[in-house]
Design a protein around this motif. Structure first.
Motif, PDB file in Angstrom:
ATOM      1  N   VAL A   3       0.866  -1.180   0.000  1.00 37.32           N
ATOM      2  CA  VAL A   3       0.000   0.000   0.000  1.00 37.32           C
ATOM      3  C   VAL A   3       0.901   1.227   0.000  1.00 37.32           C
ATOM      4  O   VAL A   3       1.594   1.502   0.986  1.00 37.32           O
ATOM      5  CB  VAL A   3      -0.931   0.013   1.231  1.00 37.32           C
ATOM      6  CG1 VAL A   3      -1.759   1.296   1.249  1.00 37.32           C
ATOM      7  CG2 VAL A   3      -1.848  -1.204   1.226  1.00 37.32           C
ATOM      8  N   LEU A   4       0.933   1.967  -1.106  1.00 36.84           N
ATOM      9  CA  LEU A   4       1.802   3.132  -1.243  1.00 36.84           C
ATOM     10  C   LEU A   4       0.958   4.396  -1.318  1.00 36.84           C
ATOM     11  O   LEU A   4       0.134   4.545  -2.230  1.00 36.84           O
ATOM     12  CB  LEU A   4       2.673   2.990  -2.491  1.00 36.84           C
ATOM     13  CG  LEU A   4       3.654   4.127  -2.792  1.00 36.84           C
ATOM     14  CD1 LEU A   4       4.571   4.401  -1.604  1.00 36.84           C
ATOM     15  CD2 LEU A   4       4.473   3.797  -4.037  1.00 36.84           C
ATOM     16  N   ALA A  20       1.255   7.317  11.283  1.00 34.12           N
ATOM     17  CA  ALA A  20       0.125   6.386  11.206  1.00 34.12           C
ATOM     18  C   ALA A  20       0.475   5.203  10.323  1.00 34.12           C
ATOM     19  O   ALA A  20       0.188   4.045  10.660  1.00 34.12           O
ATOM     20  CB  ALA A  20      -1.111   7.107  10.667  1.00 34.12           C
ATOM     21  N   ALA A  21       1.115   5.470   9.187  1.00 31.65           N
ATOM     22  CA  ALA A  21       1.492   4.395   8.270  1.00 31.65           C
ATOM     23  C   ALA A  21       2.505   3.455   8.916  1.00 31.65           C
ATOM     24  O   ALA A  21       2.421   2.229   8.757  1.00 31.65           O
ATOM     25  CB  ALA A  21       2.056   4.980   6.977  1.00 31.65           C
ATOM     26  N   ALA A  22       3.456   4.020   9.645  1.00 31.09           N
ATOM     27  CA  ALA A  22       4.453   3.194  10.333  1.00 31.09           C
ATOM     28  C   ALA A  22       3.793   2.300  11.377  1.00 31.09           C
ATOM     29  O   ALA A  22       4.111   1.108  11.490  1.00 31.09           O
ATOM     30  CB  ALA A  22       5.512   4.079  10.972  1.00 31.09           C
ATOM     31  N   ASP A  23       2.853   2.866  12.128  1.00 29.12           N
ATOM     32  CA  ASP A  23       2.152   2.092  13.157  1.00 29.12           C
ATOM     33  C   ASP A  23       1.321   0.976  12.544  1.00 29.12           C
ATOM     34  O   ASP A  23       1.321  -0.169  13.043  1.00 29.12           O
ATOM     35  CB  ASP A  23       1.250   3.001  13.991  1.00 29.12           C
ATOM     36  CG  ASP A  23       2.027   3.911  14.931  1.00 29.12           C
ATOM     37  OD1 ASP A  23       3.227   3.647  15.164  1.00 29.12           O
ATOM     38  OD2 ASP A  23       1.428   4.893  15.428  1.00 29.12           O
ATOM     39  N   THR A  28       0.226  -4.693  11.612  1.00 31.61           N
ATOM     40  CA  THR A  28      -0.436  -5.654  10.723  1.00 31.61           C
ATOM     41  C   THR A  28       0.523  -6.513   9.909  1.00 31.61           C
ATOM     42  O   THR A  28       0.115  -7.549   9.375  1.00 31.61           O
ATOM     43  CB  THR A  28      -1.367  -4.922   9.741  1.00 31.61           C
ATOM     44  OG1 THR A  28      -0.578  -4.087   8.870  1.00 31.61           O
ATOM     45  CG2 THR A  28      -2.389  -4.074  10.495  1.00 31.61           C
ATOM     46  N   GLY A  29       1.758  -6.057   9.768  1.00 26.98           N
ATOM     47  CA  GLY A  29       2.700  -6.775   8.923  1.00 26.98           C
ATOM     48  C   GLY A  29       2.513  -6.504   7.444  1.00 26.98           C
ATOM     49  O   GLY A  29       3.210  -7.091   6.604  1.00 26.98           O
ATOM     50  N   VAL A  30       1.582  -5.609   7.090  1.00 30.37           N
ATOM     51  CA  VAL A  30       1.364  -5.238   5.700  1.00 30.37           C
ATOM     52  C   VAL A  30       2.390  -4.166   5.313  1.00 30.37           C
ATOM     53  O   VAL A  30       2.672  -3.256   6.087  1.00 30.37           O
ATOM     54  CB  VAL A  30      -0.067  -4.700   5.482  1.00 30.37           C
ATOM     55  CG1 VAL A  30      -0.254  -4.214   4.044  1.00 30.37           C
ATOM     56  CG2 VAL A  30      -1.090  -5.786   5.798  1.00 30.37           C
ATOM     57  N   GLY A 213      -7.910  -5.130   3.616  1.00 29.51           N
ATOM     58  CA  GLY A 213      -8.186  -5.847   2.376  1.00 29.51           C
ATOM     59  C   GLY A 213      -6.962  -6.463   1.734  1.00 29.51           C
ATOM     60  O   GLY A 213      -7.051  -7.071   0.680  1.00 29.51           O
ATOM     61  N   ALA A 214      -5.811  -6.284   2.381  1.00 36.11           N
ATOM     62  CA  ALA A 214      -4.563  -6.806   1.801  1.00 36.11           C
ATOM     63  C   ALA A 214      -4.487  -8.314   1.950  1.00 36.11           C
ATOM     64  O   ALA A 214      -4.912  -8.879   2.964  1.00 36.11           O
ATOM     65  CB  ALA A 214      -3.365  -6.151   2.479  1.00 36.11           C
ATOM     66  N   LYS A 215      -3.930  -8.972   0.941  1.00 39.12           N
ATOM     67  CA  LYS A 215      -3.799 -10.429   0.965  1.00 39.12           C
ATOM     68  C   LYS A 215      -2.324 -10.808   0.895  1.00 39.12           C
ATOM     69  O   LYS A 215      -1.529 -10.103   0.331  1.00 39.12           O
ATOM     70  CB  LYS A 215      -4.536 -11.057  -0.229  1.00 39.12           C
ATOM     71  CG  LYS A 215      -6.037 -10.857  -0.172  1.00 39.12           C
ATOM     72  CD  LYS A 215      -6.711 -11.573  -1.307  1.00 39.12           C
ATOM     73  CE  LYS A 215      -8.213 -11.479  -1.247  1.00 39.12           C
ATOM     74  NZ  LYS A 215      -8.891 -12.202  -2.342  1.00 39.12           N
TER      75      LYS A 215
END
Length: 215
Positions: A3-4, A20-23, A28-30, A213-215
């Protein structure tokens, strides 16, 4: 799934989005990345989030006033760069030069393109990834995976026909976890978005919905 988030030149709090993105990535490991303005690269990288430049120029060191030197972006903490975004189109020779400049500086590359035919041409330049983004859908909130899914599958096929190692990202109108799932189902390995996070009242909540929604 990658997710970029491209912050463009939006009047958002780049550090709030970066933290927020770092957290979210840690929780989540995404894989989540943020592409801020060039002047903000160092501050964003200091948050620990994966940091991308919005562009690097095709030149090496020298008399190139106003250019974004790939090495300078890397020195500021960037690990990747977007190229040829629809809001910053380049000539084919310059895309090639920018890909080479980024590789010289150790930056991952993602070349944006409008349609499958352009994706095939972009993939031939040897980037790490390409992103299909029909410009008419950018910022609309209507994802290409919904408006015209054949564009995504066509882009995946076009890139694979040239170089199967090139990842394909889906951009334009991505804003929810369902959009990310749909992109993945169509063969994309990442999504590129901007306003869905940069203009959100709560960027962290928007990011958490996206990565769901990431797989």
């Amino acid at each position: 799934m990658f997710v970029l988030v491209n912050l463009k030149a939006y009047p958002c709090d780049h550090l709030e989005v970066a933290r927020a993105a770092a957290d979210v990535a840690d929780d989540t490991g995404v894989r989540v990345g943020v592409a801020p303005q060039a002047a903000h690269l160092s501050a964003v990288a200091d948050t620990g989030v994966e940091t991308w430049a919005q562009h690097v120029s095709p030149n090496d060191y020298g008399s190139h006033t106003g250019s974004t030197l790939a090495e300078a972006a890397a020195d500021a903490g960037a690990t990747g760069t977007l190229l040829n975004h629809s809001e910053n189109r380049l000539k084919l020779a310059d895309i090639d030069g920018s890909v080479q400049a980024a590789e010289r500086a150790g930056l991952e590359t993602c070349v944006c393109a409008n349609n499958p035919a352009q994706i095939g041409a972009a993939a031939a330049l040897g980037p790490d990834a390409v992103a299909v983004e029909p410009p008419e859908l950018i910022g609309t909130g209507t994802p290409v995976s919904q408006a015209d899914p054949d564009v995504v599958t066509g882009a995946v096929d076009a890139a694979a026909a040239v170089d199967e190692s090139v990842d394909v990202y889906c951009g334009a109108g991505i804003s929810t976890g369902d959009d990310v799932t749909a992109a993945s189902d169509l063969g994309a390995t990442g999504v590129l978005l901007a306003s869905g996070v940069a203009k959100a009242d709560d960027p962290e909540a928007a990011l958490r919905d996206l990565v769901s929604g990431a797989k």
